[in-house]
Scaffold this motif. Structure first.
Motif, mmCIF file in Angstrom:
data_model
loop_
_atom_site.group_PDB
_atom_site.id
_atom_site.type_symbol
_atom_site.label_atom_id
_atom_site.label_comp_id
_atom_site.label_asym_id
_atom_site.label_seq_id
_atom_site.Cartn_x
_atom_site.Cartn_y
_atom_site.Cartn_z
ATOM 1 N N PHE A 32 -19.171 -17.327 14.784
ATOM 2 C CA PHE A 32 -20.546 -16.842 14.619
ATOM 3 C C PHE A 32 -20.554 -15.360 14.252
ATOM 4 O O PHE A 32 -21.338 -14.916 13.406
ATOM 5 C CB PHE A 32 -21.346 -17.070 15.905
ATOM 6 C CG PHE A 32 -22.791 -16.681 15.810
ATOM 7 C CD1 PHE A 32 -23.740 -17.593 15.387
ATOM 8 C CD2 PHE A 32 -23.209 -15.400 16.139
ATOM 9 C CE1 PHE A 32 -25.077 -17.239 15.287
ATOM 10 C CE2 PHE A 32 -24.538 -15.035 16.046
ATOM 11 C CZ PHE A 32 -25.480 -15.956 15.617
ATOM 12 N N ILE A 33 -19.669 -14.587 14.881
ATOM 13 C CA ILE A 33 -19.597 -13.153 14.592
ATOM 14 C C ILE A 33 -19.158 -12.922 13.148
ATOM 15 O O ILE A 33 -19.704 -12.071 12.443
ATOM 16 C CB ILE A 33 -18.644 -12.464 15.576
ATOM 17 C CG1 ILE A 33 -19.208 -12.552 16.998
ATOM 18 C CG2 ILE A 33 -18.418 -11.006 15.189
ATOM 19 C CD1 ILE A 33 -18.278 -12.030 18.069
ATOM 20 N N LEU A 34 -18.164 -13.682 12.697
ATOM 21 C CA LEU A 34 -17.720 -13.566 11.310
ATOM 22 C C LEU A 34 -18.842 -13.935 10.337
ATOM 23 O O LEU A 34 -19.059 -13.256 9.333
ATOM 24 C CB LEU A 34 -16.501 -14.455 11.076
ATOM 25 C CG LEU A 34 -15.190 -14.019 11.731
ATOM 26 C CD1 LEU A 34 -14.146 -15.116 11.615
ATOM 27 C CD2 LEU A 34 -14.673 -12.726 11.103
ATOM 28 N N PHE A 35 -19.545 -15.016 10.635
ATOM 29 C CA PHE A 35 -20.640 -15.446 9.782
ATOM 30 C C PHE A 35 -21.732 -14.382 9.734
ATOM 31 O O PHE A 35 -22.279 -14.085 8.664
ATOM 32 C CB PHE A 35 -21.216 -16.763 10.310
ATOM 33 C CG PHE A 35 -22.369 -17.310 9.498
ATOM 34 C CD1 PHE A 35 -22.131 -18.123 8.406
ATOM 35 C CD2 PHE A 35 -23.675 -17.004 9.840
ATOM 36 C CE1 PHE A 35 -23.197 -18.621 7.649
ATOM 37 C CE2 PHE A 35 -24.734 -17.491 9.092
ATOM 38 C CZ PHE A 35 -24.494 -18.304 7.997
ATOM 39 N N VAL B 105 -7.294 -10.646 25.275
ATOM 40 C CA VAL B 105 -7.398 -10.731 23.814
ATOM 41 C C VAL B 105 -8.498 -11.700 23.408
ATOM 42 O O VAL B 105 -9.118 -11.544 22.351
ATOM 43 C CB VAL B 105 -6.047 -11.152 23.212
ATOM 44 C CG1 VAL B 105 -6.138 -11.251 21.695
ATOM 45 C CG2 VAL B 105 -4.959 -10.176 23.612
ATOM 46 N N ASP B 106 -8.781 -12.707 24.241
ATOM 47 C CA ASP B 106 -9.805 -13.693 23.918
ATOM 48 C C ASP B 106 -11.172 -13.051 23.717
ATOM 49 O O ASP B 106 -11.984 -13.550 22.925
ATOM 50 C CB ASP B 106 -9.896 -14.747 25.027
ATOM 51 C CG ASP B 106 -8.828 -15.802 24.887
ATOM 52 O OD1 ASP B 106 -8.228 -15.883 23.811
ATOM 53 O OD2 ASP B 106 -8.577 -16.539 25.856
ATOM 54 N N TRP B 107 -11.435 -11.982 24.440
ATOM 55 C CA TRP B 107 -12.727 -11.318 24.258
ATOM 56 C C TRP B 107 -12.610 -9.978 23.539
ATOM 57 O O TRP B 107 -13.579 -9.499 22.962
ATOM 58 C CB TRP B 107 -13.442 -11.134 25.597
ATOM 59 C CG TRP B 107 -12.704 -10.292 26.601
ATOM 60 C CD1 TRP B 107 -11.808 -10.708 27.530
ATOM 61 C CD2 TRP B 107 -12.823 -8.867 26.770
ATOM 62 N NE1 TRP B 107 -11.347 -9.642 28.267
ATOM 63 C CE2 TRP B 107 -11.960 -8.503 27.830
ATOM 64 C CE3 TRP B 107 -13.568 -7.881 26.140
ATOM 65 C CZ2 TRP B 107 -11.820 -7.184 28.254
ATOM 66 C CZ3 TRP B 107 -13.437 -6.572 26.566
ATOM 67 C CH2 TRP B 107 -12.579 -6.231 27.606
ATOM 68 N N LEU B 108 -11.430 -9.380 23.544
ATOM 69 C CA LEU B 108 -11.253 -8.133 22.810
ATOM 70 C C LEU B 108 -11.290 -8.368 21.298
ATOM 71 O O LEU B 108 -11.806 -7.538 20.547
ATOM 72 C CB LEU B 108 -9.927 -7.475 23.194
ATOM 73 C CG LEU B 108 -9.888 -6.767 24.549
ATOM 74 C CD1 LEU B 108 -8.477 -6.265 24.842
ATOM 75 C CD2 LEU B 108 -10.886 -5.611 24.583
ATOM 76 N N LEU B 109 -10.737 -9.491 20.848
ATOM 77 C CA LEU B 109 -10.719 -9.787 19.419
ATOM 78 C C LEU B 109 -12.131 -9.957 18.862
ATOM 79 O O LEU B 109 -12.487 -9.308 17.864
ATOM 80 C CB LEU B 109 -9.872 -11.025 19.146
ATOM 81 C CG LEU B 109 -9.723 -11.431 17.685
ATOM 82 C CD1 LEU B 109 -9.032 -10.333 16.882
ATOM 83 C CD2 LEU B 109 -8.943 -12.738 17.559
ATOM 84 N N PRO B 110 -12.986 -10.811 19.467
ATOM 85 C CA PRO B 110 -14.366 -10.892 18.953
ATOM 86 C C PRO B 110 -15.094 -9.556 19.029
ATOM 87 O O PRO B 110 -15.861 -9.219 18.130
ATOM 88 C CB PRO B 110 -15.018 -11.937 19.867
ATOM 89 C CG PRO B 110 -13.885 -12.750 20.392
ATOM 90 C CD PRO B 110 -12.738 -11.807 20.530
ATOM 91 N N LEU B 111 -14.832 -8.795 20.091
ATOM 92 C CA LEU B 111 -15.492 -7.500 20.219
ATOM 93 C C LEU B 111 -15.054 -6.555 19.104
ATOM 94 O O LEU B 111 -15.885 -5.834 18.528
ATOM 95 C CB LEU B 111 -15.176 -6.890 21.584
ATOM 96 C CG LEU B 111 -15.804 -5.522 21.881
ATOM 97 C CD1 LEU B 111 -17.322 -5.624 21.860
ATOM 98 C CD2 LEU B 111 -15.315 -4.992 23.241
ATOM 99 N N VAL C 161 -13.904 -7.392 16.078
ATOM 100 C CA VAL C 161 -14.484 -7.856 14.812
ATOM 101 C C VAL C 161 -15.967 -7.494 14.742
ATOM 102 O O VAL C 161 -16.472 -7.081 13.689
ATOM 103 C CB VAL C 161 -14.287 -9.375 14.661
ATOM 104 C CG1 VAL C 161 -15.032 -9.894 13.433
ATOM 105 C CG2 VAL C 161 -12.802 -9.711 14.565
ATOM 106 N N LEU C 162 -16.657 -7.619 15.871
ATOM 107 C CA LEU C 162 -18.082 -7.272 15.920
ATOM 108 C C LEU C 162 -18.300 -5.790 15.630
ATOM 109 O O LEU C 162 -19.191 -5.422 14.848
ATOM 110 C CB LEU C 162 -18.651 -7.636 17.287
ATOM 111 C CG LEU C 162 -20.111 -7.262 17.541
ATOM 112 C CD1 LEU C 162 -21.030 -7.984 16.576
ATOM 113 C CD2 LEU C 162 -20.495 -7.560 18.986
ATOM 114 N N MET C 163 -17.478 -4.951 16.235
ATOM 115 C CA MET C 163 -17.630 -3.506 16.038
ATOM 116 C C MET C 163 -17.325 -3.099 14.592
ATOM 117 O O MET C 163 -18.069 -2.331 13.979
ATOM 118 C CB MET C 163 -16.719 -2.757 17.011
ATOM 119 C CG MET C 163 -17.106 -2.898 18.469
ATOM 120 S SD MET C 163 -15.920 -2.113 19.590
ATOM 121 C CE MET C 163 -16.016 -0.408 19.045
#
Length: 342
Positions: A254-257, A194-200, A202-204
């Motif tokens: 950073f991804i959210l920003f 989940v630590d990397w799936l969540l940013p991924l 949000v990015l997508m």
């Protein structure tokens, strides 16, 4: 600060030749008689962003481990609604016009979408310890900035500063004990994949929204490329650790920003060339701030970049409106002078 800019006719999404701002109910009237109005891309983007940031805040407090008190986003949104309605009411009285929330429930909901987003963004990104006043101040400043710092574009007053970002930046300046939510804040209670799936994820989702609705992919690419460039320059010129300089790009903050803050359609250029210049400028300003030892560079860089864009618009208007030494005749115009436009 209010001035006048006379651009080419564009919509809120920067498409030339259409009718400008959507109607108060969030729809853009079609040109064919008898055809039902369609919702503008701007309003669709606001709705999807409002839904996504609401879901993210709920999941954040229930699952991810957001550390602010649960009352924080609720209070921030309610205060944001109140300030937005008050400022719009006062502004409509000053300029003798109908307020933008006039026209029924749909118009009211559409008008409150930016205030909803600003309230949740300030509540999620700021860290005011146990005090609620920094969040209240931030959302108040965010909404007020839309009416205080404006330019007249196409006959209509438009705000210059990104509201959420302006509120956050002003709060950080005036209250040194207030900070930004720490990086682990977004994945505090999760681990493993989940630590990397969540940013991924949000990015997508953010990339899809910006590609289809806000049309800010050139800005995103310029910002990301400029961020890499400034990191490498800091490594070459100032011996900064290159891994440390690039590491912020891997974080959810950073991804959210990048996907939801810097791409605000209301305060960024519409044309591709302008978007690229805006993204590169923001990255360059961020690099200068980091070298100068200033914390929270992302938020301050965006405020400065928005301000520089506003100054450039003013300078362009002044340059084109300056009296010429001798008006040049325009073919077929019988000696009339064509007004310069930005």
């Amino acid at each position: 600060m209010t001035s006048t800019i006379t651009p080419q006719t564009t919509t809120d999404q920067g498409q030339p030749g259409s009718g400008g701002r959507p109607a108060v109910d969030g729809t853009t009237p079609t040109t064919q008689a008898g055809t039902a109005p369609t919702t503008s891309p701007r309003v669709r983007a606001l709705r999807r962003f409002a839904i996504s940031i609401t879901v993210f805040n709920i999941v954040g407090h229930l699952v991810l481990g957001f550390e602010q008190a649960p009352i924080t986003p609720i209070l921030a949104v309610l205060v944001s609604y109140g300030i937005a309605l008050l400022m719009e009411y006062l502004d409509s009285r000053v300029y003798d016009r109908l307020p933008d929330y006039h026209g029924g429930v749909n118009a009211l909901v559409t008008f409150l979408l930016p205030a909803h987003i600003a309230g949740l963004a300030c509540a999620m990104l700021l860290w005011g310890n146990s005090s609620l006043w920094p969040y209240i101040f931030a959302v108040t400043a965010a909404n007020v900035s839309k009416y205080v710092v404006r330019l007249r574009v196409g006959g209509r007053l438009r705000h210059v500063l990104n509201p959420s970002n302006a509120g956050i930046a002003l709060t950080l300046v005036l209250f040194p004990w207030v900070g930004i939510a720490p990086p682990y804040h977004f994945t505090n209670n999760v681990s493993g994949g989940v630590d990397w799936l969540l940013p991924l994820g949000v990015l997508m989702l953010g990339t899809m929204l910006n590609a289809k609705l806000t049309r800010r992919l050139p800005l995103i690419l310029a910002w990301a490329g400029g961020f890499v460039a400034q990191a490498l320059l800091r490594w070459l010129l100032f011996d900064h650790n290159p891994i440390g300089a690039l590491l912020p790009m891997t974080g959810l903050a950073f991804i959210l920003f990048t996907n939801y803050m810097i791409t605000d359609p209301g305060t960024t250029p519409h044309r591709r060339r302008g978007q690229i210049a805006f993204g590169l400028t923001a990255a360059a300003v961020y690099g200068v701030l980091v070298v100068s030892g200033i914390s929270f560079g992302l938020f301050f860089a965006l405020v400065i970049t928005c301000g520089l864009r506003g100054l450039a618009m003013l300078a362009g208007r002044l340059r084109h409106s300056a009296p010429a030494e001798g008006p040049a005749a325009v073919p077929g115009s019988a000696g009339t002078v064509v007004e310069g436009r930005t």
